[in-house]
Design an enzyme around this catalytic site. Structure first.
Site, PDB file in Angstrom:
ATOM      1  N   ASP A 157      84.560  56.922  51.821  1.00 42.64           N
ATOM      2  CA  ASP A 157      85.339  57.281  50.629  1.00 42.64           C
ATOM      3  C   ASP A 157      85.314  58.803  50.463  1.00 42.64           C
ATOM      4  O   ASP A 157      84.617  59.510  51.188  1.00 42.64           O
ATOM      5  CB  ASP A 157      84.801  56.575  49.383  1.00 42.64           C
ATOM      6  CG  ASP A 157      83.390  57.030  49.019  1.00 42.64           C
ATOM      7  OD1 ASP A 157      82.580  57.241  49.936  1.00 42.64           O
ATOM      8  OD2 ASP A 157      83.091  57.189  47.824  1.00 42.64           O
ATOM      9  N   HIS A 470      84.651  51.739  58.660  1.00 39.88           N
ATOM     10  CA  HIS A 470      85.295  51.917  57.354  1.00 39.88           C
ATOM     11  C   HIS A 470      85.159  53.395  56.988  1.00 39.88           C
ATOM     12  O   HIS A 470      84.157  53.835  56.431  1.00 39.88           O
ATOM     13  CB  HIS A 470      84.628  51.025  56.299  1.00 39.88           C
ATOM     14  CG  HIS A 470      85.307  51.081  54.961  1.00 39.88           C
ATOM     15  ND1 HIS A 470      86.458  50.380  54.674  1.00 39.88           N
ATOM     16  CD2 HIS A 470      85.003  51.766  53.832  1.00 39.88           C
ATOM     17  CE1 HIS A 470      86.823  50.625  53.425  1.00 39.88           C
ATOM     18  NE2 HIS A 470      85.959  51.473  52.895  1.00 39.88           N
ATOM     19  N   ASP A 516      82.726  44.877  63.583  1.00 36.51           N
ATOM     20  CA  ASP A 516      83.366  46.150  63.909  1.00 36.51           C
ATOM     21  C   ASP A 516      84.822  46.079  63.478  1.00 36.51           C
ATOM     22  O   ASP A 516      85.741  46.009  64.297  1.00 36.51           O
ATOM     23  CB  ASP A 516      83.250  46.464  65.406  1.00 36.51           C
ATOM     24  CG  ASP A 516      83.878  47.816  65.737  1.00 36.51           C
ATOM     25  OD1 ASP A 516      84.061  48.624  64.794  1.00 36.51           O
ATOM     26  OD2 ASP A 516      84.187  48.059  66.919  1.00 36.51           O
ATOM     27  N   GLU A 525      80.691  50.849  57.303  1.00 35.78           N
ATOM     28  CA  GLU A 525      81.067  52.152  56.750  1.00 35.78           C
ATOM     29  C   GLU A 525      80.202  53.229  57.415  1.00 35.78           C
ATOM     30  O   GLU A 525      79.262  52.918  58.166  1.00 35.78           O
ATOM     31  CB  GLU A 525      80.887  52.177  55.223  1.00 35.78           C
ATOM     32  CG  GLU A 525      81.552  53.400  54.579  1.00 35.78           C
ATOM     33  CD  GLU A 525      81.733  53.309  53.061  1.00 35.78           C
ATOM     34  OE1 GLU A 525      81.514  52.229  52.481  1.00 35.78           O
ATOM     35  OE2 GLU A 525      82.098  54.343  52.470  1.00 35.78           O
TER      36      GLU A 525
END
Ligand code: G3I
Ligand code: 9MR
Length: 547
Positions: A157, A470, A516, A525
């Site tokens: 993020d 991620h 994965d 992540e």
């Protein structure tokens, strides 16, 4: 198949492969190109690993010291992926693990000369950030605009969190403090490469400069995070334009800031000419943060209403107080901070974002010969050795030959493996017990392929590498390969993303609970606090592993 560290080993390192119990006990290591047998021996007895439900045997081929490219084979089972034996075998891995921080820089364009195919436009300048209602004060009422540029994106993020920045930045600074020669001339092709600072310090500085802006100059308190109200979509940084806020001050964030700034003030002190006044400024910032935390010793951070991004909520502060006190003691030389640490009450544990007490012991141990008389050197050594002995005992008893077990399989478990290695290495640095070095090696082996999934968990490394982390830039950039050098979070039974990854988990067992796929923020992540021990451990094993 046979599982092995897919990057490889220093010539004198402990070298172990994991074989399914059904494989023949006769094991060979063969030259990957010619097929010539380079080592022949027997695997040990079969043992059960509850974490993956497997029955396995270990083959110890440490005696193979000749540099080369190899595979491990045994009758009745597929051979291992290939791996190298050579001095400096982790140099590229270490360079990439550090470069990952550059790839996650906020507020700057990554140009092709440094980022190659992963070049991208600047995003999140954070030159105009709003003070959130939860952070409002008399001097800075809600809606006040502040500048809070630079820093690293936390993970997949695009938000920036002080609690997690603290341990991450500290671990990079510790890697440099412990192995300055290793990093002195190492270039990672970042814009600052070639200036008077080693690249690892330039990289740390990018985040430290941001962290400094997160302290309220009026009272010394530190905001927990700089964040959107909700996570950005899966877009490149320059496509993410949501309003950003600094949110509520907290005791954990303020103490993590104090510890990190105190550490940085001493590590950067030799660069006074290049960074005039910065070291002293950081120590003042650290002391102001400490004072705020003493006056506000129990401010728990919880996401305020309307904010749903990462929380890094931590309700126990003894460890943060101890860590900040230890770093302030070492950097300021004031004995009162040693007393404030209350060392007799502080144990050591494997560090993670919510439990930083061991970082105090790491720094005290490193500086043990220059501490003032109040410091109890016997206690410092005992704390580290007690933890390492417990980890080494697990390693010795483990069917898989790793310290990882049971509760270690949490969100970000791969970093648990590496932080275990980092603590084992502290003990090895103190007392040279070979088992500690070998158990530390096992943690790196684990994340590079000697694990139940068979993946090498570092993007860009290993024959069977992670391809779909991620990580918003890796997901949105139209480049097939993920951004290199990132450690994936790793397996654990929590599976908090299974709503977003319908039916994809292969197993409910902790060591196999990994996908994965970029849907899997709980197992796949990336994060700055997970990469940091990869930088530390790969450097330390490059330096110590050949001896
Ligand atoms: O504290 C409880 C413990 O009491 C309980 O026994 C245990 C059982 O599952 O859970 C513990 O809580 C866990 C918590 O971490 C503390 O370790 C939660 O289950 C677990 O879901 C939580 O995971 C955190 C995750 O965010 C979700 O909040 C990870 O540690 C943390 O690394 C991760 O960090 C995220 C940021 O929020 C946002 N940015 C990306 C980053 C990486 O995924
Ligand atoms: O992308 C987010 C990741 O950084 C966080 O660690 C994770 C847990 O807080 O949340 C991710 O965002 C997801 C959200 O929580 C649920 N919907 C899907 C989002 C990812 O696309």
């Amino acid at each position: 198949a046979i599982r092995v560290n897919q990057v490889g080993f220093a010539p004198l390192a402990h070298k172990v492969a994991v074989l399914p119990a059904g494989a023949s006990g006769e094991v060979e290591v063969i030259d990957a190109a010619s097929g010539a047998v380079a080592w022949r021996g027997r695997a040990g007895p079969a043992g059960a690993w509850r974490e993956s439900g497997e029955s396995v045997r270990l083959a110890d081929f440490s005696a193979l010291a000749r540099p080369g490219e190899y595979r491990v084979r045994a009758a009745g089972v597929a051979p291992s992926e290939r791996f190298a034996v050579r001095a400096g075998v982790y140099a590229e891995l270490n360079r990439a693990a550090l470069k990952a921080y550059y790839f996650n820089r906020s507020g700057t364009a990554l140009d092709a000369s440094h980022a190659g195919v992963h070049a991208r436009a600047a995003g999140h300048p954070d030159t105009r950030v709003l003070v959130h209602a939860s952070a409002a004060s008399k001097e800075r009422p809600e809606g006040t605009v502040i500048a809070s540029a630079k820093g690293w994106y936390d993970a997949g993020d695009y938000n920036k969190y002080i609690v997690n920045s603290g341990i991450s930045t500290y671990t990079l600074l510790a890697a440099f403090e412990h192995y300055p020669d290793y990093f002195a001339r190492k270039r990672s092709a970042i814009p600052e490469s070639g200036n008077a600072l080693p690249d690892i310090l330039d990289e740390a500085l990018w985040n430290l400069e941001w962290m400094l802006t997160m302290q309220d100059p009026h009272d010394g308190g530190v905001y927990n995070k700089l964040t959107n109200l909700r996570f950005d979509g899966i877009v490149m940084p320059d496509q993410a334009g949501a309003e950003r806020y600094v949110v509520q001050k907290g005791t954990a964030a303020t103490l993590d800031f104090a510890a990190t700034m105190a550490t940085a003030s001493r590590v950067l002190k030799p660069y006074e000419r290049q960074l005039p006044g910065l070291s002293a400024k950081m120590l003042r910032a650290a002391e102001a943060a400490w004072e705020w935390a003493r006056a506000n010793p129990a401010v728990v951070f919880r996401n305020p209403a309307g904010v749903v991004t990462g929380e890094y909520g931590d309700a126990t502060f003894d460890d943060e107080f101890a860590w900040a006190a230890a770093e302030l003691y070492i950097s300021s030389g004031k004995d009162s901070y040693y007393a404030a640490m209350r060392p007799a009450a502080v144990t050591a544990s494997v560090p993670q974002w919510a439990d930083v007490r061991a970082l105090a012991w790491i720094s005290l141990a490193h500086h043990r010969n220059s501490l003032s008389a109040v410091a109890d050197r016997t206690l410092i050594a005992a704390r580290i050795d007690t933890l390492a002995a417990a980890l080494a005992a697990r390693w010795r008893a483990s069917a898989y030959g790793v310290p990882m077990q049971g509760d270690d399989f949490v969100w970000g478990s791969n970093a648990v493996a590496l932080n275990q290695s980092m603590m084992l290495l502290q003990a090895y640095r103190l007392n040279g017990k070979r088992d500690y070095l070998d158990a530390a090696q096992a943690g790196l082996d684990y994340v590079l392929g000697r694990n139940a999934t068979g993946y090498s968990f570092v993007t860009g490394f290993g024959a069977r590498q992670v391809m779909h982390p991620h990580h918003r830039p890796s997901m949105a950039d139209q480049v097939a390969a993920p951004v290199p050098g990132f450690l994936a979070g790793g397996p654990h039974a929590g599976q908090q993303d299974k709503g977003d990854c319908k039916g994809q988990y292969p197993s409910a067992l902790p060591a196999l609970s990994y996908i994965d796929d970029d849907c899997s923020y709980a197992s796949n992540e990336v994060a700055i606090n997970w990469n940091a021990p990869l930088v530390y451990v790969s450097a330390a094993l490059d330096v110590l592993g050949g001896t």
